[in-house]
Design an enzyme around this catalytic site. Structure first.
Site, PDB file in Angstrom:
ATOM      1  N   GLU A  48       0.924  -1.386   0.039  1.00  0.00           N
ATOM      2  CA  GLU A  48      -0.002  -0.046   0.091  1.00  0.00           C
ATOM      3  C   GLU A  48       0.790   1.120   0.023  1.00  0.00           C
ATOM      4  OE1 GLU A  48      -3.808  -1.713   2.026  1.00  0.00           O
ATOM      5  OE2 GLU A  48      -2.798  -0.573   3.425  1.00  0.00           O
ATOM      6  N   VAL A  49       1.514   1.165  -1.180  1.00  0.00           N
ATOM      7  CA  VAL A  49       2.546   2.512  -1.058  1.00  0.00           C
ATOM      8  C   VAL A  49       1.746   3.727  -1.665  1.00  0.00           C
ATOM      9  CG1 VAL A  49       4.763   3.228  -1.713  1.00  0.00           C
ATOM     10  CG2 VAL A  49       4.475   0.875  -1.306  1.00  0.00           C
TER      11      VAL A  49
END
Length: 475
Positions: A149-150
């Site tokens: 989840e960048v």
């Protein structure tokens, strides 16, 4: 203790960024983990790790001491639980980038969740974090480097300029940073293999993944916490990763912390279905492709989120899931074994466990949380609606009196009501009058409109679906 499980490694995830247990509690619960079929731990320290030197600012006030970390490792080894530490190195960096001294390393200045991959200082920072963690975990075979989840990747000024160059994409940017971190681990700690959450890799084309060099450096962890995950889709994804050159893969299910950011009691049936479907995925894939499964137990969806289910409250769910993974399904024998190991007389899968049951470490917390969750709010709500409550019971008393009068003389009716109804209604009326007398008068009207302002957004907190982040931290 392998039973019929296709997962030779079964790791319990300890998310310590919220409600980190005392070492004394871990000493009680580790023997149960082992008895239930776990043979490893994924420990996500975040700000509870005792960072030293320039990194000391990352420590929370309640962080473990170095001697406590050493004791946790000793206790784990004593109960045959292999420890894999987890260090966030890309996304979910709030606990690092919230500090003013490190805010200049954010990908987007407003949000502290993603590291700027263009800054040399960024790699130096995560390299130092990795080195300190592994120094306290000598002999670790694996290190989880996060990378899930960048958010906002590619939206920083440096990234925008970089992406204007031909053939540069956010996928290339992601793979480049992942490769740099993994290469640092390989160079400084050659006996340790990095693990990564797989969500940032799923949509990258096979040829790009193959050419990136990442498959030779890391082992992806495929995560999905849904009760209706796509078994065939996961099997195809495993084959894609294998074709790209990843020699080994991992799965990740959940036993708590994946069904709501403020959930108090885990829905056991949901988590059981999720883990049973991972058994189906393993059965469809090539033999020995999946090294193991990590049963995640998120404690916060991210660094700024509220607490969800506490570890002691999640133990029955963990027990059901671990035993089902160990024995290849949830049978009556598995149910009986879980009941025996937890000291629970009757194990409820579809509903809430009966109150006051269980003799495992922390079972008293579970019993009390059940009471609070089921009864406290309703009791308080009822008290706050006393005028409605009084009206409802007064109306019911009148209906009862009328019904009694159809059968009994007036004296009998009055006697029964005086004995069974009027005392309680009188107490409720008196309490309502006391509260009204104690209430302060309303404030004078404001001379002008006043508008409340929401606090500044400190980052994205998406409500998870079946595929909440592995840091839920699923997100």
């Amino acid at each position: 203790m392998s039973g019929s499980s296709p997962f030779k490694m079964r790791f319990v995830h300890l998310d310590l960024k919220g409600a980190p247990p005392k070492v004394s509690y871990l000493s009680e619960i580790f023997p149960l983990f082992h008895a239930l079929g776990a043979n490893g731990l994924l420990i996500e320290y975040e700000d509870t790790f005792p960072y030293e030197g320039p990194l000391k600012l990352l420590r929370a006030p309640h962080a473990y001491s170095p001697s406590e970390v050493t004791e946790v490792l000793r206790l784990a080894a004593a109960h045959e639980l292999e420890v894999v530490p987890l260090v966030q190195t890309f996304g979910h960096m709030e606990f690092v980038l919230k500090h003013e001294a490190l805010a200049h390393l954010r990908e987007v200045a407003l949000f502290p969740n993603t590291l700027n991959p263009h800054e040399a200082e960024s790699l130096a920072l995560v390299g130092a974090m990795v080195d300190q963690v592994l120094e306290l975990h000598p002999g670790a075979r694996w290190l989880h480097i996060g990378c899930d989840e960048v958010y906002y990747l590619g939206e920083g000024e440096a990234s925008r300029q970089w992406l204007q160059q031909e053939q540069n994409t956010t996928a290339t940017l992601c793979l480049s940073h992942m490769r740099a971190v993994a290469s640092h681990v390989q160079a400084r700690h050659p006996a340790t293999t990095p693990l990564v959450w797989d969500d940032m890799l799923r949509d990258i084309p096979e040829d790009q993944l193959s050419a990136s060099g990442v498959p030779q450096l890391v082992e992806p962890v495929l995560w999905d916490y849904g009760a209706d995950l796509d078994v065939q889709g996961k099997a195809l994804l495993m084959e894609k990763y294998r074709q790209c050159g990843f020699p080994r893969l991992w799965a990740a299910s959940a036993f708590k912390g994946a069904t709501g950011p403020s959930q108090a009691l885990p829905p056991i049936e949901h988590h059981l279905r999720n883990n049973l479907q991972w058994l189906q995925v393993a059965a469809q894939g090539r033999k020995d492709t999946l090294q193991g499964i990590i049963l995640t137990g998120w404690q916060r969806y991210d660094h700024f989120s509220v607490l969800c289910e506490l570890l002691p409250v999640g133990i029955p769910s963990l027990a059901v899931c671990l035993q089902s993974l160990l024995h290849g399904g949830f049978t009556e024998d598995v149910r009986a074994r879980v009941q025996h190991l937890l000291g629970i007389s009757s194990l409820e899968i579809a509903g809430v466990l009966s109150e006051g049951t269980g003799s495992f470490p922390g079972s008293d917390i579970l019993a009390l949380v059940i009471q609070v969750s089921l009864h406290l709010r309703s009791s308080v709500d009822e008290m706050l609606q006393m005028d409605s409550l009084l009206g409802r019971w007064s109306g019911l008393a009148q209906e009862l009196a009328a019904a009694l009068r159809r059968v009994f003389p007036e004296g009998t009716v009055e006697e029964w009501l005086q004995e069974n109804v009027h005392p309680s209604l009188g107490q409720l009326q008196a309490l309502l009058q006391d509260l009204e007398a104690a209430s302060p008068p309303p404030p004078p009207a404001s001379p002008g409109p006043a508008q409340a302002r929401a606090p500044e957004d400190m980052g994205a907190h998406p409500v998870p679906s079946s595929s909440v982040c592995p840091t839920l931290a699923s997100c």
